[in-house]
Enzyme design. Sequence first.
Site, short mmCIF file in Angstrom:
data_model
loop_
_atom_site.label_atom_id
_atom_site.label_comp_id
_atom_site.label_asym_id
_atom_site.label_seq_id
_atom_site.Cartn_x
_atom_site.Cartn_y
_atom_site.Cartn_z
N THR A 11 0.82 -1.22 0.00
CA THR A 11 0.00 0.00 0.00
C THR A 11 0.86 1.27 0.00
OG1 THR A 11 -1.60 -1.25 1.28
CG2 THR A 11 -1.89 1.13 1.25
N CYS A 140 0.33 7.85 9.52
CA CYS A 140 -0.59 8.75 8.81
C CYS A 140 -1.29 9.71 9.77
CB CYS A 140 -1.61 7.93 8.04
SG CYS A 140 -2.32 6.56 8.98
N HIS A 220 -9.36 8.39 7.78
CA HIS A 220 -9.53 8.70 9.20
C HIS A 220 -10.18 10.07 9.31
CE1 HIS A 220 -6.61 5.52 10.05
NE2 HIS A 220 -5.63 6.18 9.47
P1 NAD Z 1 1.12 -3.67 3.14
O1 NAD Z 1 0.85 -4.96 3.79
O2 NAD Z 1 0.09 -3.08 2.24
O3 NAD Z 1 2.46 -3.78 2.28
C1 NAD Z 1 3.61 -4.37 2.78
C2 NAD Z 1 4.36 -5.06 1.63
O4 NAD Z 1 5.58 -5.61 2.12
C3 NAD Z 1 3.57 -6.20 1.01
O5 NAD Z 1 3.65 -6.09 -0.40
C4 NAD Z 1 4.31 -7.46 1.51
O6 NAD Z 1 4.24 -8.49 0.56
C5 NAD Z 1 5.73 -6.93 1.61
N1 NAD Z 1 6.59 -7.69 2.54
C6 NAD Z 1 6.25 -8.37 3.64
N2 NAD Z 1 7.33 -8.89 4.23
C7 NAD Z 1 8.40 -8.51 3.48
C8 NAD Z 1 9.79 -8.72 3.57
N3 NAD Z 1 10.32 -9.45 4.56
N4 NAD Z 1 10.60 -8.18 2.62
C9 NAD Z 1 10.08 -7.45 1.61
N5 NAD Z 1 8.74 -7.20 1.49
C10 NAD Z 1 7.93 -7.73 2.41
O7 NAD Z 1 1.51 -2.66 4.31
P2 NAD Z 1 1.36 -1.08 4.30
O8 NAD Z 1 -0.02 -0.71 4.66
O9 NAD Z 1 1.95 -0.53 3.04
O10 NAD Z 1 2.26 -0.71 5.56
C11 NAD Z 1 3.66 -0.59 5.47
C12 NAD Z 1 4.14 0.27 6.60
O11 NAD Z 1 3.57 1.58 6.44
C13 NAD Z 1 3.75 -0.18 8.01
O12 NAD Z 1 4.76 0.21 8.91
C14 NAD Z 1 2.50 0.61 8.28
O13 NAD Z 1 2.23 0.77 9.65
C15 NAD Z 1 2.86 1.93 7.63
N6 NAD Z 1 1.72 2.77 7.26
C16 NAD Z 1 0.63 2.23 6.67
C17 NAD Z 1 -0.44 3.06 6.35
C18 NAD Z 1 -1.69 2.52 5.74
O14 NAD Z 1 -2.74 3.08 5.91
N7 NAD Z 1 -1.66 1.45 4.98
C19 NAD Z 1 -0.38 4.41 6.62
C20 NAD Z 1 0.79 4.95 7.16
C21 NAD Z 1 1.84 4.10 7.49
#
Ligand code: NAD
Length: 339
Positions: A11, A140, A220
Amino acid sequence: MIKVAVNGYGTIGKRVADAVAAQPDMKVIGVSKTKPSHEAFVAKSRGYPLYIADISRKAAFEKVGLPVSGNVEEMLKAADIVVDATPGGVGEKNKPIYQKLGIKAIWQGGEEHEVAGFSFNSDCNYKDAIGKQFARVVSCNTTGLCRVIKAIDDKIGVAKVTAVMVRRGADPHVVKKGPIDAVVLDPTTIPSHHGPDVNTVLPHINIVTMAMIVPTTQMHMHAIQMELKKETTREEALAVMKAHSRIGLVQSSTGIKSTAELKEYVMDLGRPRSDLWENGVFEASVAVVGKNLYFFQAIHQEADVVIENVDAIRAMAGEVTDPEVSIRMTNESLGFVAI
Ligand code: NAD
């Protein structure tokens, strides 16, 4: 050109990769995936070299027509800086390899502050990030809070913040999380972690936050009260928000009064993935009573941190030392003016 790797192309990672690719001074040298999901096909169509966490899975990618450039370590060796956007808690486990290779790394808000020892927000502490090896872009919600608190604090002065966060249950594509029909206190205790997280960036701000999760995926919503250090007017508070390039005022004349309508508006504007990178402050809600400022703001969880990652890359690379210059470059390269 700053060579950027994105470890974890989900994401946040896929959005960061596209934002990096749009910068005149940065290049995406690779993105990593664990599985050949649809995002891997998008990476291929964008021309981002694809690396995989577990090289023994190479055949599974190649079988479906996804060429693999190598493993994550090989990607890191080709980069100046890595944006770690793996799921919360996984990023911490990647720290030893970043240390071993001496590469600069940026983590996301799902990791603890201690992983990087420095938490970042473009408006608040860009200059402190210059030349740093490690940083964490705050979550976020914390990003949205930091932006508006810093702006009001600089121009008017903030004595105390009380904020209630109504959080989306999951991102739109996530089918296995809820709640489906409940309002969940998360946490049940007060304060929530968001206030202390703001303090990792703005340590002098007196803030108490409360949070709950509701059955929506769109955004949010924050209900914010700021006790100010001096009397002000609604017009002055609105002027501070209007002048900020990452605070968008959702104007009353649009008739928008919900996150769903706001997302639809952003989609109609033609934004990629209907991303709202700015805080969406509802103009009609902005009220001043005595020394207190009140308002609602919508935060697009998938988008607001993306532009902060771009600025963090630039600061840590050390070429652009003026935050205003970086913020303008980031905003202009994505072609956005505040809504
Ligand atoms: P997500 O699950 O959508 O994406 C994570 C990606 O990392 C996936 O494609 C997964 O396949 C990959 N992955 C998993 N393990 C891995 C590894 N060992 N090596 C390489 N790739 C790997 O997660 P996200 O929502 O993008 O969240 C990522 C970070 O951003 C987290 O710390 C989250 O808290 C933060 N975040 C998320 C949001 C949100 O709303 N989605 C907002 C702000 C911050």
